[in-house]
Design an enzyme around this catalytic site. Structure first.
Site, PDB file in Angstrom:
ATOM      1  CG  HIS A  24       0.849  12.229 104.200  1.00 34.20           C
ATOM      2  ND1 HIS A  24       1.883  11.847 103.393  1.00 34.20           N
ATOM      3  CD2 HIS A  24      -0.155  11.342 103.979  1.00 34.20           C
ATOM      4  CE1 HIS A  24       1.525  10.782 102.686  1.00 34.20           C
ATOM      5  NE2 HIS A  24       0.289  10.446 103.032  1.00 34.20           N
ATOM      6  CD  GLU A 106      -0.617  15.542 103.057  1.00 36.30           C
ATOM      7  OE1 GLU A 106       0.083  16.023 103.977  1.00 36.30           O
ATOM      8  OE2 GLU A 106      -0.146  15.064 102.004  1.00 36.30           O
ATOM      9  CG  HIS A 142       4.627   9.993 103.677  1.00 34.33           C
ATOM     10  ND1 HIS A 142       4.749  11.134 102.930  1.00 34.33           N
ATOM     11  CD2 HIS A 142       4.766   8.956 102.799  1.00 34.33           C
ATOM     12  CE1 HIS A 142       4.968  10.793 101.652  1.00 34.33           C
ATOM     13  NE2 HIS A 142       4.973   9.494 101.552  1.00 34.33           N
ATOM     14  CG  ASP A 152       5.189  13.553 105.702  1.00 34.16           C
ATOM     15  OD1 ASP A 152       6.051  12.848 105.158  1.00 34.16           O
ATOM     16  OD2 ASP A 152       4.018  13.620 105.301  1.00 34.16           O
TER      17      ASP A 152
HETATM   18 ZN   LIG Z   1       3.697  12.849 103.327  1.00 32.79          ZN
END
Ligand SMILES: [Zn+2]
Length: 169
Positions: A24, A106, A142, A152
């Site tokens: 992400h 992330e 993602h 993303d």
């Molecule tokens: Zn995401």
């Protein structure tokens, strides 16, 4: 690696084999780096009054296992054995609910700009560490597990660089 405990996780279904990494990107507010807003979001402490965008997201109960910041530093929010809440409605190769069987990572960033070299170094190292203990078979965006809903980490993410680093195991 720093640890910040997020309450946003629960038990994986029994027998879940953790075989997927979902990548992400996030920045809060979007396009602004640094600060503690992402930590605050993942710990349900984001102040909705601090920025107009925060009002939209402050009530979300979300998390990821790891965050790789712009300088390459890594924060862990959820133990990998637990199910973090990062992918939402999703599927990968016909399997629904990717949170059940994935690790969510992330990258601090946006869909509109490249990521930092230090982030690739840390991300590759992190995935290689995960591969020692988990049967990771795939790494997906993602946007791939939630097409039409998520974009993303975006077109600037350098998959060649990542996969070359991971394959150099
Ligand atoms: Zn995401």
């Amino acid at each position: 690696m720093r640890t910040v405990d997020s309450p946003n996780h629960d038990e994986r279904p029994p027998g879940s084999e953790i075989s997927l990494v979902v990548l992400h990107s996030i920045s809060l507010p979007p396009g602004e780096y640094g600060g503690d807003s992402i930590e605050r979001l993942f710990t349900n402490c984001l102040d909705p009054a601090a920025h107009p965008y925060f009002r939209e997201v402050c009530g979300l109960k979300v998390s990821a296992h790891f965050l790789v910041r712009r300088d390459g530093s890594v924060i862990q929010f959820v133990p990998v054995e637990r199910r973090a809440w990062h992918a939402g409605v999703s599927s990968w190769r016909g399997r629904e609910r990717c949170n059940d069987f994935s690790v969510g990572i992330e990258l601090e960033g946006t869909d509109e700009a490249p990521f930092e070299p230090a982030q690739y170094v840390s991300l590759i190292s992190l995935i290689r560490q995960l591969q020692h203990t988990l049967p990771i078979r795939d790494i997906a965006a993602h946007s791939e597990v939630a097409p039409g809903r998520k974009t993303d980490p975006g077109a600037h993410f350098d998959w060649t660089r990542l996969l070359a680093g991971v394959a150099a195991l």
